[in-house]
Design a protein around this motif. Structure first.
Motif, PDB file in Angstrom:
ATOM      1  N   HIS A 126      96.956  -8.312  68.141  1.00  0.00           N
ATOM      2  CA  HIS A 126      97.994  -7.562  67.435  1.00  0.00           C
ATOM      3  C   HIS A 126      99.398  -8.121  67.661  1.00  0.00           C
ATOM      4  O   HIS A 126     100.260  -7.978  66.795  1.00  0.00           O
ATOM      5  CB  HIS A 126      97.952  -6.093  67.864  1.00  0.00           C
ATOM      6  CG  HIS A 126      96.826  -5.322  67.258  1.00  0.00           C
ATOM      7  ND1 HIS A 126      96.438  -5.469  65.942  1.00  0.00           N
ATOM      8  CD2 HIS A 126      95.996  -4.377  67.785  1.00  0.00           C
ATOM      9  CE1 HIS A 126      95.430  -4.652  65.688  1.00  0.00           C
ATOM     10  NE2 HIS A 126      95.144  -3.977  66.783  1.00  0.00           N
ATOM     11  N   ILE A 127      99.646  -8.753  68.818  1.00  0.00           N
ATOM     12  CA  ILE A 127     101.003  -9.261  69.075  1.00  0.00           C
ATOM     13  C   ILE A 127     101.356 -10.365  68.078  1.00  0.00           C
ATOM     14  O   ILE A 127     102.465 -10.384  67.522  1.00  0.00           O
ATOM     15  CB  ILE A 127     101.154  -9.731  70.540  1.00  0.00           C
ATOM     16  CG1 ILE A 127     101.063  -8.517  71.483  1.00  0.00           C
ATOM     17  CG2 ILE A 127     102.485 -10.460  70.754  1.00  0.00           C
ATOM     18  CD1 ILE A 127     101.072  -8.851  72.963  1.00  0.00           C
ATOM     19  N   ILE A 128     100.413 -11.269  67.806  1.00  0.00           N
ATOM     20  CA  ILE A 128     100.667 -12.309  66.787  1.00  0.00           C
ATOM     21  C   ILE A 128     100.780 -11.674  65.404  1.00  0.00           C
ATOM     22  O   ILE A 128     101.613 -12.077  64.580  1.00  0.00           O
ATOM     23  CB  ILE A 128      99.575 -13.407  66.815  1.00  0.00           C
ATOM     24  CG1 ILE A 128      99.697 -14.260  68.083  1.00  0.00           C
ATOM     25  CG2 ILE A 128      99.621 -14.268  65.552  1.00  0.00           C
ATOM     26  CD1 ILE A 128     100.877 -15.236  68.125  1.00  0.00           C
ATOM     27  N   GLU A 129      99.967 -10.661  65.132  1.00  0.00           N
ATOM     28  CA  GLU A 129     100.063  -9.950  63.849  1.00  0.00           C
ATOM     29  C   GLU A 129     101.475  -9.383  63.658  1.00  0.00           C
ATOM     30  O   GLU A 129     102.074  -9.504  62.578  1.00  0.00           O
ATOM     31  CB  GLU A 129      99.030  -8.821  63.792  1.00  0.00           C
ATOM     32  CG  GLU A 129      99.057  -8.042  62.493  1.00  0.00           C
ATOM     33  CD  GLU A 129      97.872  -7.090  62.318  1.00  0.00           C
ATOM     34  OE1 GLU A 129      97.944  -6.258  61.404  1.00  0.00           O
ATOM     35  OE2 GLU A 129      96.896  -7.189  63.069  1.00  0.00           O
ATOM     36  N   VAL A 138     107.802  -4.945  58.831  1.00  0.00           N
ATOM     37  CA  VAL A 138     106.679  -4.011  58.657  1.00  0.00           C
ATOM     38  C   VAL A 138     106.472  -3.219  59.949  1.00  0.00           C
ATOM     39  O   VAL A 138     106.086  -2.044  59.919  1.00  0.00           O
ATOM     40  CB  VAL A 138     105.393  -4.781  58.289  1.00  0.00           C
ATOM     41  CG1 VAL A 138     104.181  -3.855  58.201  1.00  0.00           C
ATOM     42  CG2 VAL A 138     105.589  -5.540  56.975  1.00  0.00           C
ATOM     43  N   TYR A 139     106.757  -3.870  61.095  1.00  0.00           N
ATOM     44  CA  TYR A 139     106.485  -3.263  62.402  1.00  0.00           C
ATOM     45  C   TYR A 139     107.768  -3.030  63.188  1.00  0.00           C
ATOM     46  O   TYR A 139     108.756  -3.739  63.031  1.00  0.00           O
ATOM     47  CB  TYR A 139     105.556  -4.178  63.224  1.00  0.00           C
ATOM     48  CG  TYR A 139     104.236  -4.429  62.560  1.00  0.00           C
ATOM     49  CD1 TYR A 139     103.262  -3.442  62.520  1.00  0.00           C
ATOM     50  CD2 TYR A 139     103.969  -5.646  61.929  1.00  0.00           C
ATOM     51  CE1 TYR A 139     102.057  -3.655  61.885  1.00  0.00           C
ATOM     52  CE2 TYR A 139     102.761  -5.870  61.286  1.00  0.00           C
ATOM     53  CZ  TYR A 139     101.803  -4.872  61.267  1.00  0.00           C
ATOM     54  OH  TYR A 139     100.610  -5.080  60.631  1.00  0.00           O
ATOM     55  N   LYS A 140     107.716  -2.026  64.062  1.00  0.00           N
ATOM     56  CA  LYS A 140     108.823  -1.765  64.989  1.00  0.00           C
ATOM     57  C   LYS A 140     108.906  -2.902  66.002  1.00  0.00           C
ATOM     58  O   LYS A 140     107.910  -3.578  66.262  1.00  0.00           O
ATOM     59  CB  LYS A 140     108.569  -0.464  65.764  1.00  0.00           C
ATOM     60  CG  LYS A 140     108.345   0.768  64.908  1.00  0.00           C
ATOM     61  CD  LYS A 140     107.776   1.905  65.777  1.00  0.00           C
ATOM     62  CE  LYS A 140     107.287   3.048  64.902  1.00  0.00           C
ATOM     63  NZ  LYS A 140     106.522   4.053  65.654  1.00  0.00           N
ATOM     64  N   THR A 141     110.078  -3.079  66.602  1.00  0.00           N
ATOM     65  CA  THR A 141     110.232  -3.982  67.739  1.00  0.00           C
ATOM     66  C   THR A 141     110.231  -3.137  69.008  1.00  0.00           C
ATOM     67  O   THR A 141     110.998  -2.168  69.109  1.00  0.00           O
ATOM     68  CB  THR A 141     111.530  -4.801  67.625  1.00  0.00           C
ATOM     69  OG1 THR A 141     111.422  -5.662  66.485  1.00  0.00           O
ATOM     70  CG2 THR A 141     111.770  -5.642  68.871  1.00  0.00           C
ATOM     71  N   SER A 166     107.771   3.593  59.378  1.00  0.00           N
ATOM     72  CA  SER A 166     107.480   4.563  58.309  1.00  0.00           C
ATOM     73  C   SER A 166     108.492   4.395  57.182  1.00  0.00           C
ATOM     74  O   SER A 166     109.689   4.290  57.410  1.00  0.00           O
ATOM     75  CB  SER A 166     107.558   5.972  58.889  1.00  0.00           C
ATOM     76  OG  SER A 166     107.459   6.899  57.841  1.00  0.00           O
ATOM     77  N   LEU A 167     107.995   4.375  55.959  1.00  0.00           N
ATOM     78  CA  LEU A 167     108.876   4.195  54.797  1.00  0.00           C
ATOM     79  C   LEU A 167     109.380   5.533  54.272  1.00  0.00           C
ATOM     80  O   LEU A 167     110.202   5.578  53.369  1.00  0.00           O
ATOM     81  CB  LEU A 167     108.134   3.440  53.687  1.00  0.00           C
ATOM     82  CG  LEU A 167     107.660   2.030  54.050  1.00  0.00           C
ATOM     83  CD1 LEU A 167     106.859   1.423  52.929  1.00  0.00           C
ATOM     84  CD2 LEU A 167     108.857   1.137  54.386  1.00  0.00           C
ATOM     85  N   SER A 168     108.872   6.643  54.807  1.00  0.00           N
ATOM     86  CA  SER A 168     109.274   7.955  54.288  1.00  0.00           C
ATOM     87  C   SER A 168     110.624   8.379  54.855  1.00  0.00           C
ATOM     88  O   SER A 168     111.062   7.931  55.872  1.00  0.00           O
ATOM     89  CB  SER A 168     108.217   8.991  54.647  1.00  0.00           C
ATOM     90  OG  SER A 168     108.032   9.030  56.041  1.00  0.00           O
ATOM     91  N   VAL A 188      94.286   7.657  65.158  1.00  0.00           N
ATOM     92  CA  VAL A 188      95.209   6.769  64.435  1.00  0.00           C
ATOM     93  C   VAL A 188      95.005   5.342  64.930  1.00  0.00           C
ATOM     94  O   VAL A 188      94.958   5.097  66.129  1.00  0.00           O
ATOM     95  CB  VAL A 188      96.680   7.192  64.680  1.00  0.00           C
ATOM     96  CG1 VAL A 188      97.640   6.263  63.932  1.00  0.00           C
ATOM     97  CG2 VAL A 188      96.897   8.638  64.254  1.00  0.00           C
ATOM     98  N   SER A 189      94.880   4.385  63.998  1.00  0.00           N
ATOM     99  CA  SER A 189      94.724   2.995  64.425  1.00  0.00           C
ATOM    100  C   SER A 189      95.985   2.557  65.164  1.00  0.00           C
ATOM    101  O   SER A 189      97.107   2.894  64.766  1.00  0.00           O
ATOM    102  CB  SER A 189      94.448   2.111  63.203  1.00  0.00           C
ATOM    103  OG  SER A 189      95.441   1.154  63.006  1.00  0.00           O
ATOM    104  N   PHE A 190      95.803   1.819  66.257  1.00  0.00           N
ATOM    105  CA  PHE A 190      96.938   1.409  67.100  1.00  0.00           C
ATOM    106  C   PHE A 190      97.966   0.622  66.292  1.00  0.00           C
ATOM    107  O   PHE A 190      99.159   0.910  66.324  1.00  0.00           O
ATOM    108  CB  PHE A 190      96.430   0.580  68.295  1.00  0.00           C
ATOM    109  CG  PHE A 190      97.534  -0.009  69.127  1.00  0.00           C
ATOM    110  CD1 PHE A 190      98.518   0.785  69.692  1.00  0.00           C
ATOM    111  CD2 PHE A 190      97.587  -1.386  69.347  1.00  0.00           C
ATOM    112  CE1 PHE A 190      99.542   0.238  70.468  1.00  0.00           C
ATOM    113  CE2 PHE A 190      98.604  -1.943  70.119  1.00  0.00           C
ATOM    114  CZ  PHE A 190      99.577  -1.120  70.679  1.00  0.00           C
ATOM    115  N   ILE A 191      97.513  -0.365  65.535  1.00  0.00           N
ATOM    116  CA  ILE A 191      98.459  -1.216  64.796  1.00  0.00           C
ATOM    117  C   ILE A 191      99.203  -0.394  63.732  1.00  0.00           C
ATOM    118  O   ILE A 191     100.407  -0.594  63.512  1.00  0.00           O
ATOM    119  CB  ILE A 191      97.752  -2.457  64.169  1.00  0.00           C
ATOM    120  CG1 ILE A 191      98.770  -3.485  63.665  1.00  0.00           C
ATOM    121  CG2 ILE A 191      96.758  -2.067  63.094  1.00  0.00           C
ATOM    122  CD1 ILE A 191      99.566  -4.183  64.742  1.00  0.00           C
ATOM    123  N   ASP A 192      98.534   0.578  63.123  1.00  0.00           N
ATOM    124  CA  ASP A 192      99.202   1.424  62.130  1.00  0.00           C
ATOM    125  C   ASP A 192     100.283   2.283  62.780  1.00  0.00           C
ATOM    126  O   ASP A 192     101.304   2.575  62.159  1.00  0.00           O
ATOM    127  CB  ASP A 192      98.199   2.310  61.389  1.00  0.00           C
ATOM    128  CG  ASP A 192      97.344   1.526  60.400  1.00  0.00           C
ATOM    129  OD1 ASP A 192      97.719   0.367  60.099  1.00  0.00           O
ATOM    130  OD2 ASP A 192      96.306   2.044  59.955  1.00  0.00           O
TER     131      ASP A 192
END
Length: 357
Positions: free
Chosen positions: A272-275, A326-329, A355-357, A346-350
């Motif tokens: 996930h870190i590379i993702e 797409v992801y938080k830092t 959040s776009l809301s 909840v999936s960890f990566i999700d």
């Protein structure tokens, strides 16, 4: 590492469970109930025609073939998230020695192996990972898990002194895997158009953990799972097979694909870190281990993480070029805290997405 827990507060330790090797010795006709996995989706078809990409590190290093092989690597990271590497720079003799030590450890009598058993409050040692309740379904494997680099992370009370060469071999193997990780991360980040040296340095000073797995033969292999489907939370994961028995499968286009052992190759699995660094261009794939009814399989898995002082977030260059993050830092501590204290539905990566809301 595989995830299997009903209690999100307790993922940093594991309950003691029976040795699967000892169960296999009994030549049972049926699998004990705790291992029967009718809860798992066994309907996802496998696709025998698909082959995991094979990357030649010599071609990546050679100016004449570099560009073509880098495109191949970029495709593998984007479309698969897993590939095998050859000509990785580790001597066959070193790989053979590590395989031999792991084999000799798992061949020891149970009471001897239990000298290095996990203790409450730690995942390190001999046992199984992420077992947090007496009702929980179990995986058909035994394992020993060790933190190997940097030196100050080692808990030598979990490092077997039998076989005699075990500690020395694991030390040397860890250094080899760090060198491989630094080398492959250089090319992975090049494929993203990033400044490779910065990422190489952070993996040079990173943390490395090794999980050695033993998957004994099983009387009802279709009713159990060797390792639950999961994606890794590492930067990258390096897997060495101890023989030619397949068992690792990766999910590709909703099909489980066998990762067929290639002589002398190391399997590279994106975590996930590379993702996150790639801002979702590269994906950490779901993968699992299956077992069979006649052959034992062993594997040696090295989880490679960047320097704990480095934040984990999308690479600046990738978000400056117009793509929103797409992801938080997160800091390293926040990343692991999120993993060990997440809601399991909840999936960890999700959970790390903005959040776009």
């Amino acid at each position: 590492m595989a995830l299997a827990s009903s209690d999100s507060e307790s993922l940093e330790w594991s309950l003691p469970v029976p040795s699967v090797q000892e169960l296999a010795i009994q030549k049972l006709d049926k699998v004990p109930l705790r291992y029967v996995r009718d809860d798992l989706d066994q309907t996802t078809p496998s696709n025998p025609s698909l082959r995991v990409p094979l990357i030649d590190m010599n071609k990546l290093a050679n100016p004449e073939s570099h560009e073509k092989e880098l495109q191949k690597l970029h495709f593998a990271c984007q479309e698969w998230g897993v590939f095998q590497i050859i000509n990785h720079g580790v001597f066959d003799e070193s790989l053979s020695k590590m395989r031999q030590q792991v084999q000799e450890f798992f061949d020891l009598p149970l009471q001897e192996k239990k000298r290095w058993a996990q203790k409450p409050g730690s995942l390190e040692g001999y046992g199984q990972a992420f077992v947090t309740s007496e009702e929980q379904k179990l995986e058909w494997n035994d394992m020993i898990f060790l933190k190997t680099l940097p030196l100050q992370d080692r808990s030598l009370n979990f490092w077997p002194e039998n076989p005699q060469e075990f500690r020395k071999t694991v030390e040397s193997y860890s250094e080899d895997m760090r060198n491989v990780a630094v080398s492959i991360v250089r090319f992975i980040t090049m494929g993203l158009g990033l400044e490779a040296q910065k990422f190489c340095d952070t993996f040079k000073e990173g943390t490395y953990e090794i999980r050695m797995n033993c998957y004994p033969p099983c009387p009802e292999p279709e009713r159990v799972i060797g390792l639950n489907p999961h994606a890794d939370i590492s930067g990258i994961t390096l897997l060495l097979e101890c023989g030619d028995t397949p068992g690792l499968q990766v999910l590709k286009d909703e099909h489980w694909v066998n990762v067929e052992p290639v002589n002398g190759a190391i399997v590279v699995n994106l975590g996930h870190i590379i993702e996150i660094i790639s801002n979702g261009k590269y994906k950490a794939p779901d993968h699992r281990a299956v077992v069979n009814n006649s052959k034992q399989r062993m594997s040696i898995v090295t989880f490679c993480y960047p320097n704990p002082s480095a934040d984990i977030g999308p690479a600046e260059k990738l978000i400056k070029s117009g793509s929103p993050p797409v992801y938080k830092t997160l800091t390293n501590a926040e990343y692991f805290h999120s993993f060990f204290n997440r809601k399991l539905e909840v999936s960890f990566i999700d959970s790390l997405k903005i959040s776009l809301s």
